[in-house]
Design a protein around this motif. Structure first.
Motif, PDB file in Angstrom:
ATOM      1  N   ASP A  97       0.864  -1.179   0.000  1.00  0.00           N
ATOM      2  CA  ASP A  97       0.000   0.000   0.000  1.00  0.00           C
ATOM      3  C   ASP A  97       0.901   1.231   0.000  1.00  0.00           C
ATOM      4  O   ASP A  97       2.129   1.101   0.099  1.00  0.00           O
ATOM      5  CB  ASP A  97      -0.944  -0.022   1.209  1.00  0.00           C
ATOM      6  CG  ASP A  97      -0.187  -0.048   2.533  1.00  0.00           C
ATOM      7  OD1 ASP A  97       0.695   0.809   2.737  1.00  0.00           O
ATOM      8  OD2 ASP A  97      -0.471  -0.925   3.363  1.00  0.00           O
ATOM      9  N   ALA A  99       1.848   3.532   2.119  1.00  0.00           N
ATOM     10  CA  ALA A  99       2.791   3.719   3.224  1.00  0.00           C
ATOM     11  C   ALA A  99       3.913   2.674   3.166  1.00  0.00           C
ATOM     12  O   ALA A  99       5.076   2.988   3.464  1.00  0.00           O
ATOM     13  CB  ALA A  99       2.052   3.639   4.560  1.00  0.00           C
ATOM     14  N   VAL A 100       3.577   1.463   2.763  1.00  0.00           N
ATOM     15  CA  VAL A 100       4.598   0.421   2.596  1.00  0.00           C
ATOM     16  C   VAL A 100       5.550   0.811   1.465  1.00  0.00           C
ATOM     17  O   VAL A 100       6.769   0.659   1.577  1.00  0.00           O
ATOM     18  CB  VAL A 100       3.932  -0.945   2.323  1.00  0.00           C
ATOM     19  CG1 VAL A 100       4.943  -1.985   1.851  1.00  0.00           C
ATOM     20  CG2 VAL A 100       3.218  -1.443   3.576  1.00  0.00           C
ATOM     21  N   ASN A 102       6.417   3.677   0.584  1.00  0.00           N
ATOM     22  CA  ASN A 102       7.290   4.785   0.982  1.00  0.00           C
ATOM     23  C   ASN A 102       8.471   4.337   1.833  1.00  0.00           C
ATOM     24  O   ASN A 102       9.372   5.137   2.109  1.00  0.00           O
ATOM     25  CB  ASN A 102       6.487   5.840   1.761  1.00  0.00           C
ATOM     26  CG  ASN A 102       5.656   6.706   0.841  1.00  0.00           C
ATOM     27  OD1 ASN A 102       5.998   6.881  -0.324  1.00  0.00           O
ATOM     28  ND2 ASN A 102       4.563   7.259   1.356  1.00  0.00           N
TER      29      ASN A 102
ATOM     30  N   ARG B  55       6.297  12.069   3.631  1.00  0.00           N
ATOM     31  CA  ARG B  55       5.782  10.803   3.113  1.00  0.00           C
ATOM     32  C   ARG B  55       4.979  10.075   4.190  1.00  0.00           C
ATOM     33  O   ARG B  55       5.435   9.972   5.328  1.00  0.00           O
ATOM     34  CB  ARG B  55       6.942   9.886   2.702  1.00  0.00           C
ATOM     35  CG  ARG B  55       7.742  10.404   1.519  1.00  0.00           C
ATOM     36  CD  ARG B  55       7.030  10.052   0.240  1.00  0.00           C
ATOM     37  NE  ARG B  55       7.884  10.233  -0.930  1.00  0.00           N
ATOM     38  CZ  ARG B  55       7.503   9.875  -2.149  1.00  0.00           C
ATOM     39  NH1 ARG B  55       6.327   9.322  -2.352  1.00  0.00           N
ATOM     40  NH2 ARG B  55       8.286  10.077  -3.173  1.00  0.00           N
ATOM     41  N   ALA B  56       3.832   9.519   3.801  1.00  0.00           N
ATOM     42  CA  ALA B  56       3.042   8.717   4.728  1.00  0.00           C
ATOM     43  C   ALA B  56       3.761   7.399   4.997  1.00  0.00           C
ATOM     44  O   ALA B  56       4.151   6.701   4.054  1.00  0.00           O
ATOM     45  CB  ALA B  56       1.663   8.437   4.132  1.00  0.00           C
ATOM     46  N   VAL B  57       3.961   7.084   6.264  1.00  0.00           N
ATOM     47  CA  VAL B  57       4.572   5.799   6.635  1.00  0.00           C
ATOM     48  C   VAL B  57       3.822   5.225   7.821  1.00  0.00           C
ATOM     49  O   VAL B  57       3.145   5.946   8.558  1.00  0.00           O
ATOM     50  CB  VAL B  57       6.077   5.926   6.986  1.00  0.00           C
ATOM     51  CG1 VAL B  57       6.849   6.564   5.864  1.00  0.00           C
ATOM     52  CG2 VAL B  57       6.267   6.698   8.276  1.00  0.00           C
ATOM     53  N   LYS B  58       3.964   3.916   7.994  1.00  0.00           N
ATOM     54  CA  LYS B  58       3.357   3.259   9.157  1.00  0.00           C
ATOM     55  C   LYS B  58       4.378   3.303  10.287  1.00  0.00           C
ATOM     56  O   LYS B  58       5.419   2.643  10.215  1.00  0.00           O
ATOM     57  CB  LYS B  58       2.949   1.835   8.779  1.00  0.00           C
ATOM     58  CG  LYS B  58       1.798   1.898   7.779  1.00  0.00           C
ATOM     59  CD  LYS B  58       1.257   0.578   7.344  1.00  0.00           C
ATOM     60  CE  LYS B  58      -0.022   0.823   6.542  1.00  0.00           C
ATOM     61  NZ  LYS B  58      -0.566  -0.385   5.922  1.00  0.00           N
ATOM     62  N   GLU B 131      -5.893   1.741   0.568  1.00  0.00           N
ATOM     63  CA  GLU B 131      -5.753   0.285   0.691  1.00  0.00           C
ATOM     64  C   GLU B 131      -5.130  -0.135   2.015  1.00  0.00           C
ATOM     65  O   GLU B 131      -5.455  -1.178   2.555  1.00  0.00           O
ATOM     66  CB  GLU B 131      -4.869  -0.258  -0.440  1.00  0.00           C
ATOM     67  CG  GLU B 131      -5.629  -0.700  -1.657  1.00  0.00           C
ATOM     68  CD  GLU B 131      -4.720  -1.440  -2.629  1.00  0.00           C
ATOM     69  OE1 GLU B 131      -3.497  -1.296  -2.529  1.00  0.00           O
ATOM     70  OE2 GLU B 131      -5.259  -2.152  -3.486  1.00  0.00           O
ATOM     71  N   GLY B 132      -4.226   0.668   2.499  1.00  0.00           N
ATOM     72  CA  GLY B 132      -3.506   0.293   3.717  1.00  0.00           C
ATOM     73  C   GLY B 132      -4.089   0.892   4.984  1.00  0.00           C
ATOM     74  O   GLY B 132      -3.425   0.911   6.013  1.00  0.00           O
TER      75      GLY B 132
END
Lengths: 262, 161
Positions: A97, A99-100, A102, B55-58, B131-132
């Protein structure tokens, strides 16, 4: 997670030195390794992050090839390879997705060689060269089965060189929960022939479908492979699909990739 | 323990962390910024999404030390300077883009990252980008609607189902 030391060197030489420690482990974007560590499936003494080494990042096209630094994220490949190798950029844009994408890196994906990962299909179908700190490895020699590669202990992928094809496409039948490939097929047409690499399907990891390659090299059309099928003997069977289902999908996704190749 | 320094919501911060300290642990337990949520802790759900260098990150799947020197923005940094809700946050409220609210910090951060890249996304683009990010209450409909509204698009034709 078990405790470990953490090192974030700024140069490749410092990273290689840090990886000499017993049970030291290289860390790319961590999108597979961190979940693995959380499950205590790995217990490194030290993680050596490769994300602060400038020479490992970047995308450049020259001399009929696209060269991608190992620590380049999927998002960066999706953006920066779109002009020179659109099929590869399209593959990168479908991993996980946003975030992954990135965080995850091409080098991390290839070093891990998950049997359902996308990049191994692109590297094998493109006849890419995996460049490490020590040597250059042809994709045909690099992938050695599920989670197995030609990399030695402490060896670091520095970049990956993709010869640019005349046409190519990647077709991924996505497992919607994990977003890994249930079956993914990368087809690449070069002046000396067509290469077809399949991920997600085999217990042995990514493989070339040579029968389809021969047929497509003679006639690059979906009809050329209409009568062909791969045996289901070595296919993965799990709750998402039987071996027969995966074998069938290989043919379907290959035909779609040929149809949509650009 | 290692000292780590970064900028969080425009403020320089530092703290002592272990190698295994995740960015989300540093934010929540080190800095007390508990707006960022840990949902699944397996990088599936997206409740922990923050921005690192835009940046968007988890943040549950990134070590704190990887953010050394970075510019981090969390949900606490999203409101306007006067404390009023940002356009995206207000749109989530106006269009009922949340019910229990647990996923909302991640939804807002992902929405902000999407709109920074793509100021006028289609409905399909919004759904693909999310999606995430998993929401177990809303069925996503009003989240998508809120993001379309936040991007200045007319959502009057989208039924409030």
């Amino acid at each position: 997670m078990y405790a470990f030391d953490f090192d974030r060197p700024a140069t490749l030489d410092a990273a290689l030195a840090a990886l000499q420690d017993e049970d030291a482990q290289a860390l790319g974007g961590g999108q597979t390794l961190i979940p693995t560590l959380k499950q205590r499936l790995a217990q490194p003494s030290k993680l050596v992050s490769l994300t602060a080494i400038p020479e490992l990042s970047g995308v450049r096209a020259d001399d009929g090839a696209l060269t991608i630094g190992a620590a380049t994220t999927h998002a960066a490949v999706a953006e920066q390879a779109a002009g020179s190798y659109p099929a590869l950029a399209c593959l990168a844009a479908q991993i996980g997705d946003p975030a992954v994408r990135n965080r995850g890196t091409i080098g991390g994906s290839l070093a891990n060689n998950d049997p359902s990962a996308c990049y191994p299909a692109a590297a094998l179908a493109s006849g890419a060269t995996i460049v490490t700190n020590a040597r250059q490895i042809a994709a045909d020699d690099y992938f050695q089965g599920m989670f197995a590669t030609a990399l030695d202990e402490g060896e670091i992928i520095t970049e990956v060189r993709f010869p640019l094809p005349e046409k190519a496409a990647y077709m991924k039948f996505e497992q919607p929960a994990s977003r890994f490939a249930l079956v993914g097929v990368f087809v690449a047409k070069y002046p000396d022939g067509v290469r077809v690499a399949v991920t997600g399907a085999s217990e042995e990891g990514v493989f070339r479908w040579t029968e389809a390659e021969a047929a497509l090299s003679a006639d690059f059309s979906p009809e050329a492979i209409a009568g062909l099928s791969v045996p289901s003997d070595d296919m993965i069977g799990d709750l998402h699909g039987t071996p027969d289902y995966r074998a069938h999908l290989v043919g379907v996704m290959t035909a779609r990739a040929v149809r949509d190749a650009v | 323990m290692t000292k780590v320094s970064m900028t969080v919501n425009g403020r320089p911060v530092s703290g002592e962390v272990e190698g295994r300290t995740l960015l989300v642990q540093f934010l929540r337990e080190g800095l007390g910024l508990t707006g960022t949520h840990v949902g699944c802790d397996t990088s599936q759900c997206g409740a922990c999404v923050v921005h690192v260098d835009g940046r968007a990150v988890k943040s549950c799947t990134m070590f704190a030390q990887e953010a050394e020197g970075a510019e981090v923005v969390t949900i606490e940094g999203m409101a306007n300077a006067d404390g009023s809700l940002s356009v995206i946050q207000q749109a989530f409220q106006d269009h009922h883009g949340l019910q229990c609210g647990f996923c909302t910090p991640g939804m807002v951060m992902s929405a902000a990252a999407l709109l920074a890249d793509n100021p006028h996304p289609s409905e399909a683009e919004i759904r693909a980008y999310l999606e995430g990010n998993i929401c177990r209450c809303t069925g996503y409909h009003n989240i998508v609607k809120a993001i379309m509204a936040a991007s200045g698009q007319d959502v009057s034709a989208i039924a409030a189902e």
